[in-house]
Design a protein around this motif. Structure first.
Motif, PDB file in Angstrom:
ATOM      1  N   LEU A 137       0.846  -1.195   0.000  1.00 26.64           N
ATOM      2  CA  LEU A 137       0.000   0.000   0.000  1.00 26.64           C
ATOM      3  C   LEU A 137       0.880   1.243   0.000  1.00 26.64           C
ATOM      4  O   LEU A 137       1.873   1.286   0.719  1.00 26.64           O
ATOM      5  N   SER A 138       0.505   2.235  -0.773  1.00 28.50           N
ATOM      6  CA  SER A 138       1.212   3.514  -0.687  1.00 28.50           C
ATOM      7  C   SER A 138       0.869   4.147   0.659  1.00 28.50           C
ATOM      8  O   SER A 138      -0.091   3.742   1.324  1.00 28.50           O
TER       9      SER A 138
ATOM     10  N   SER B  94      -0.407   7.050   1.245  1.00 26.78           N
ATOM     11  CA  SER B  94      -1.739   7.662   1.191  1.00 26.78           C
ATOM     12  C   SER B  94      -2.830   6.602   1.242  1.00 26.78           C
ATOM     13  O   SER B  94      -3.857   6.794   1.900  1.00 26.78           O
ATOM     14  N   ASP B  95      -2.618   5.461   0.569  1.00 26.68           N
ATOM     15  CA  ASP B  95      -3.596   4.371   0.646  1.00 26.68           C
ATOM     16  C   ASP B  95      -3.673   3.814   2.063  1.00 26.68           C
ATOM     17  O   ASP B  95      -4.760   3.520   2.557  1.00 26.68           O
TER      18      ASP B  95
ATOM     19  N   VAL C 189      -6.923   3.631   4.352  1.00 26.93           N
ATOM     20  CA  VAL C 189      -7.367   2.359   4.929  1.00 26.93           C
ATOM     21  C   VAL C 189      -7.555   2.501   6.436  1.00 26.93           C
ATOM     22  O   VAL C 189      -8.539   2.021   7.003  1.00 26.93           O
TER      23      VAL C 189
ATOM     24  N   ARG D 192      -8.634  -4.640   3.209  1.00 25.72           N
ATOM     25  CA  ARG D 192      -7.527  -4.166   2.360  1.00 25.72           C
ATOM     26  C   ARG D 192      -6.181  -4.508   2.976  1.00 25.72           C
ATOM     27  O   ARG D 192      -5.233  -4.815   2.270  1.00 25.72           O
TER      28      ARG D 192
END
Length: 191
Positions: A93-94, A96-97, A101, A109
């Motif tokens: 995951l980045s 920001s992601d 989340v 996720r």
């Protein structure tokens, strides 16, 4: 101790890179998000670092951005999360992601990241809540997302759908998530 390294990129072997800094080759483990942004071998590279000393060795981790390094350090503070798992999260995951989340409390996720089970994902969401928002630029949340989050919070607090929907109708359209939850709880406490 070692905050940043700038030198010539010698090797790239996921998840490791070798950086030549004035004749000294530093081996760094990097998340895949950093790995994908690396220049070609032989080119100049600057990485932010995190130096970790354990009884079985000294380890150096590299990051393309301050946000990645900050997220890595926040993950390391969580009991049961080591550097390998933190790199895995940042590779899946980045930043920001990951912040999104955590804000939305999306266990599903996180469990898609290799090595993260449901219990670990729940612990990560609990421990990271509110910690990654400061590291990211402010993003606007759409009104629909805010209303969905408010509704989910009310349902999680034990209100039924009818009660939650009645409170939601009385909220302004542009309400923030925290204000919306607060206002909805006030409305529901009067019933």
């Amino acid at each position: 101790m070692i905050c940043r390294l700038t030198g010539i990129l010698l090797e790239k072997n996921p998840p490791q890179v070798v950086l030549d800094v004035h004749g000294v080759g530093y081996e760094l483990d990097v998340p895949m998000s950093t790995f994908y942004s690396l220049p070609a071998n032989g080119e100049k590279l600057s990485l932010l670092t995190h130096f970790l000393v354990r009884e079985d060795g000294h380890f150096l981790y590299g990051f393309a951005s301050e946000a990645e390094r900050f997220a890595f350090r926040q993950l390391l503070k969580i009991s049961g999360v080591g550097a390998r798992m933190a790199l895995s999260v940042l590779s899946g995951l980045s930043v920001s992601d990951l912040a999104l989340v955590v804000a939305r409390q999306e266990v599903g996720r996180l469990t898609r990241v290799p090595g993260i089970g449901i219990k670990t994902a729940e612990r990560l969401l609990l421990e990271l809540k509110g910690k990654l928002a400061d590291a990211l630029p402010t993003t606007s949340v759409s009104a629909d997302d805010a209303h969905n989050d408010i509704l989910n919070a009310l349902l999680a607090l034990g209100y039924n759908e009818r009660e939650a929907a009645a409170a939601m109708k009385q909220l302004p359209a542009d309400v923030t998530i925290s204000d919306g939850i607060r206002q909805a709880l006030k409305l529901l406490s009067r019933v």
